[in-house]
Scaffold this motif. Structure first.
Motif, short mmCIF file in Angstrom:
data_model
loop_
_atom_site.label_atom_id
_atom_site.label_comp_id
_atom_site.label_asym_id
_atom_site.label_seq_id
_atom_site.Cartn_x
_atom_site.Cartn_y
_atom_site.Cartn_z
N ALA A 1 0.71 -0.95 -0.11
CA ALA A 1 -0.10 -0.06 -0.46
C ALA A 1 0.87 1.21 -0.15
CB ALA A 1 -0.87 -0.48 1.04
N ALA A 2 2.14 1.68 0.93
CA ALA A 2 2.52 2.29 1.13
C ALA A 2 3.75 1.96 -0.71
CB ALA A 2 3.77 2.26 2.06
N THR A 3 3.50 1.45 -1.13
CA THR A 3 4.26 2.15 -2.72
C THR A 3 3.87 2.12 -3.53
OG1 THR A 3 3.89 -0.82 -2.96
CG2 THR A 3 6.55 0.37 -2.30
N ARG A 4 2.54 1.76 -3.66
CA ARG A 4 0.55 2.09 -4.34
C ARG A 4 0.94 3.59 -4.31
NH1 ARG A 4 -2.84 -2.68 -3.28
NH2 ARG A 4 -2.09 -4.31 -5.00
N ARG A 5 0.80 4.16 -3.00
CA ARG A 5 0.38 5.23 -2.31
C ARG A 5 1.69 5.69 -3.25
NH1 ARG A 5 -1.22 3.10 2.10
NH2 ARG A 5 0.53 4.14 3.64
N LEU A 6 3.07 6.17 -2.96
CA LEU A 6 4.13 6.78 -3.85
C LEU A 6 4.20 6.73 -5.17
CD1 LEU A 6 7.05 7.58 -3.03
CD2 LEU A 6 8.28 5.68 -2.86
#
Length: 451
Positions: A263-268
């Motif tokens: 999820a963090a990589t998608r947000r990034l």
């Protein structure tokens, strides 16, 4: 500029003509009158030389023929006309000449010169020469007309020369103006051409150098953005694929961590896309962000930030009570703006943080409020690079407001006690034909910064 140059040149010529023509006109008048008086004096002296002293006893007198327009007469001491032409009785100049003096004067519309004739130390007569004043005045007027014609000719030549010089001076400036308009319209390849005026060439050369430097700077920035797009996307995609592959493994202990990392990589990845879309990277296509329901967006925001505020012993409350369920906004940019505001509130604010969505019919208002107060002056809080005495780079709020403007919305500090930032964004209802845009005025103070 052409008219200004012509006016200056014509004014200078007019001043010169006036300063020259008035004394010259006076000189013409004085010279013509003096020449006529000298001519009369010569005629009178010539007549006096031919008068025999015995004329009083009846000896005939032969006076020389006068010039055209002149009259010549001989008067005896009794002021009687004895020979030639003139008034029958001698006038005042003749009377004064009986005292053995040459007399010049103007009487009865005539210029008069009277020369006495002496014999044995006695005045035995007077020769009077005269001409009409009107004739001399006519010659004066003709001289003045010639002077006026010369002045008009000089003025005409001056106007023609001034117009030619004005064209020579204005042409390179007009070319420079056209070049500047082309640059304003987006043609960064336009360059000012050299001219025959050194000073204007210096300005054009400096302008061309400045434009070249700006063009190089813009291209470097665009290349950097394109390079950043390529170099960031590739490792992010690889990291995301690796984490997703890890999720396929049957390891319940790591699954929650891997899901959070994905999820963090998608947000990034979404953050990179929004930054690149805002920068308008050259040669990089960025489609518009998909629409999301407001309630869903606030739930995802609360889920993402709740744990971070809880670690600090603070509370996050998100609500959208009066917003219709079919209200849609561009999810990516709005999520990024809310992320910047919440990070700003977490770093610089205190107490409970509330995110409230309000329906304004033609727009959506999102209020982010905490229980602190801004450390920077309200007039400077929207200046890029100003940190207000705290930590940070001074870019976050500036980026958030630029994102809001790119959506056709507005981000501003609505209150300082407590601190409240308000985001106005266009809203579209599910099934409607289009987005109802927000009519907002530009913000004062330039780009924003953190508190």
């Amino acid at each position: 500029m052409r008219q200004h140059v012509v006016r200056v040149a014509v004014t200078a010529v007019l001043v010169a003509l006036v300063l020259l023509a008035i004394p010259l006109a006076v000189a013409i008048r004085s010279s013509l009158y003096a020449d006529q008086r000298d001519s009369l004096a010569r005629a009178a002296l010539a007549g006096a030389a031919r008068v025999n002293p015995d004329y009083a006893s009846g000896d005939p007198v032969e006076l020389p023929a006068p010039a055209a327009g002149e009259r010549l007469g001989l008067y005896d001491p009794a002021l009687r006309l004895r020979a030639g032409s003139g008034p029958r009785t001698g006038d005042d100049p003749v009377r004064r000449s009986l005292h053995a003096v040459i007399t010049r004067g103007e009487t009865g519309g005539e210029l008069v010169v009277a020369v006495p004739i002496s014999h044995d130390e006695h005045v035995i007569g007077v020769v009077r020469a005269s001409s009409e004043v009107a004739a001399v005045r006519s010659r004066v007027l003709m001289g003045w007309a010639a002077l006026l014609g010369a002045a008009m000719l000089a003025l005409t030549v001056a106007v023609l020369v001034a117009r030619r010089q004005a064209r020579a001076l204005a042409a390179p400036l007009e070319d420079l103006s056209r070049h500047c308009r082309a640059v304003t319209e987006g043609d960064l390849t336009a360059r000012a051409r050299p001219s025959t005026v050194t000073e204007i060439d210096q300005v054009a050369h400096t302008h061309n150098n400045m434009l070249h430097s700006l063009s190089e700077l813009l291209w470097h920035e665009r290349d950097f953005t394109a390079n950043a797009s390529h170099q960031l996307r590739t490792p992010l995609t690889g990291l995301q694929l690796t984490l997703e592959a890890g999720l396929e493994q049957d390891d319940t202990r790591l699954r929650a961590t891997l899901e959070e990392a994905v999820a963090a990589t998608r947000r990034l990845h979404g953050t990179v896309e929004e930054v690149l879309r805002l920068a308008g990277a050259h040669g990089v296509a960025h489609p518009a962000a998909p629409d999301r329901q407001v309630g869903e967006l606030l739930r995802d925001t609360e889920e993402r930030w709740h744990g971070l505020f809880a670690q600090d012993g603070r509370r996050l409350d998100c609500s959208a009570a009066d917003v219709p369920d079919d209200a849609l906004v561009q999810g990516g940019p709005v999520a990024e703006i809310l992320g910047v505001l919440l990070d700003n509130a977490r770093t610089h604010g205190c107490g409970t943080v509330r995110v409230t969505a309000r329906d304004l019919d033609d727009a959506l208002a999102l209020d982010v409020t905490d229980e602190g107060t801004p450390s920077a002056e309200p007039a400077r809080i929207f200046m890029r690079g100003h940190k207000g005495g705290g930590t940070g780079t001074g870019i976050g709020l500036a980026l958030a407001r630029d994102l809001a403007v790119s959506l056709g919305g507005r981000l501003f500090l609505a209150s300082g006690d407590p601190t409240t930032f308000t985001l106005l964004v266009p809203v579209r209802h599910d099934g409607s034909s289009g987005i109802r845009s927000v009519n907002v005025a530009p913000l004062p103070g330039g780009p924003a910064t953190e508190r």
